[in-house]
Design an enzyme around this catalytic site. Structure first.
Site, PDB file in Angstrom:
ATOM      1  N   ASP A   1       4.672   2.453   3.147  1.00  0.00           N
ATOM      2  CA  ASP A   1       4.262   2.378   1.750  1.00  0.00           C
ATOM      3  C   ASP A   1       3.391   3.556   1.332  1.00  0.00           C
ATOM      4  O   ASP A   1       3.497   4.046   0.203  1.00  0.00           O
ATOM      5  CB  ASP A   1       3.494   1.075   1.490  1.00  0.00           C
ATOM      6  CG  ASP A   1       4.396  -0.129   1.312  1.00  0.00           C
ATOM      7  OD1 ASP A   1       5.572   0.057   0.934  1.00  0.00           O
ATOM      8  OD2 ASP A   1       3.922  -1.254   1.536  1.00  0.00           O
TER       9      ASP A   1
ATOM     10  N   LYS B   1       2.342  -8.738   4.351  1.00  0.00           N
ATOM     11  CA  LYS B   1       2.069  -7.432   4.955  1.00  0.00           C
ATOM     12  C   LYS B   1       0.872  -7.424   5.894  1.00  0.00           C
ATOM     13  O   LYS B   1       0.803  -6.596   6.807  1.00  0.00           O
ATOM     14  CB  LYS B   1       1.871  -6.383   3.859  1.00  0.00           C
ATOM     15  CG  LYS B   1       3.137  -6.085   3.087  1.00  0.00           C
ATOM     16  CD  LYS B   1       2.922  -4.986   2.062  1.00  0.00           C
ATOM     17  CE  LYS B   1       4.225  -4.692   1.316  1.00  0.00           C
ATOM     18  NZ  LYS B   1       4.091  -3.569   0.373  1.00  0.00           N
TER      19      LYS B   1
END
Length: 302
Positions: free
Chosen positions: A124, A88
């Site tokens: 997220d 990420k």
């Protein structure tokens, strides 16, 4: 480089509606329900979604291969990719543009491939915020301890502050990572106080909630992310891990009488936002939750 694709729903390609080729890059992701959620929601909306797993463990690759994998995806017609642990933050170096939230967080979990450009997004934070609002309504937000300061930790920390947490204490085995995330979150210019916690026992005394954003508790990294004796019934406890849904942390906390939140909600709601970015269509969040539950009930589901 060849990309080996594998997904949980092997269906023949049909000619109805537009079609989208999507994927997930990460390590140890074979149990992911994300492919199924996207494909089933595509079916419900009358479009064709083919979603493939690009598992670094299976390919015997590391995050250093991200540039080649993104290029291969572009050349084979992918519309976008989700990105998970351990990529990420590493993926940032391979993107052309960052959406505002991804830029603030320094972490990306969704890459839209459009007109020769790679645009990084972070869904997220939205995913965790929605999960907490719906899964632990009325949870006290005075003081929260967060374990982990990686890419997922950046999103969760941001979400907690947006939800109104007054004091956020970050703990990571790498203190430098916790300090860097604290500085990044403080730079948002709004929200509660942020500090780095080295002494977990002291940090958890009088704390309202605990969130685990580390990989500890996954099938690949089983166990507890902190000593069990630091938990107490007054805490609410959330874990972003969703395979398995019931981690050792949640099982231990629930046995003590804590209110708990598993990682399923975050998995669903981050996928809701990512689906919209990939396709331009608004998915049905409750239907996607049903997809998630259905996939878990299937043989081999996790």
């Amino acid at each position: 480089m060849s990309v080996r694709a594998a997904g949980p729903l092997e269906r023949p390609v049909t000619g109805r509606g537009p079609s989208y080729l999507l994927g997930l890059i990460g390590a140890g992701i074979r149990a992911s329900r994300t492919p199924g959620m996207h494909e089933l929601e595509g079916d419900a909306l009358g479009i064709r979604v083919l979603y493939r797993l690009i598992d670094l463990e299976r390919l015997r690759l590391g995050p250093e291969a991200l540039g080649e994998l993104l290029l291969a995806a572009e050349r084979t017609g992918f519309a976008g990719l989700n990105v998970t642990h351990p990529c990420k933050q590493a993926v940032l170096a391979h993107l052309d543009e960052l959406a505002p939230e991804a830029a603030v967080l320094g972490a990306v979990n969704t890459v839209v491939l459009r007109e020769g450009r790679r645009i990084g997004h972070n869904t997220d934070a939205f995913g965790f915020a929605e999960a907490l609002r719906r899964g632990l309504p009325g949870a006290a937000l005075g003081r929260v301890v967060q374990l982990g300061a990686g890419g997922a930790g950046a999103a969760v920390g941001h979400a907690l502050l947006e939800l109104g947490v007054e004091e956020l204490l970050l703990h990571d085995v790498d203190r430098g990572k916790a300090e860097a995330l604290a500085a990044r979150l403080a730079g948002r210019g709004a929200g509660g106080r942020i500090a780095v916690a080295e002494d977990l026992a002291r940090a958890l005394a009088g704390t309202d909630g605990l969130v685990n954003t580390t990989p500890v508790g996954t099938a690949a990294h089983p166990g507890l992310p902190l000593p069990a004796e630091l938990l107490r019934p007054e805490l609410w406890v959330a874990d972003i891990v969703y395979f398995p849904l019931e981690t050792e942390l949640l099982r231990t906390a629930r046995a003590l009488g804590c209110r708990t939140l598993d990682g399923g909600g975050m998995a669903v709601f981050q996928a809701v936002r990512a689906f919209a970015l990939f396709t331009g269509l608004e998915p049905d969040p409750e239907r996607m939750r049903r997809h998630f539950e259905r996939l878990g009930a299937a043989p081999g589901g996790s």
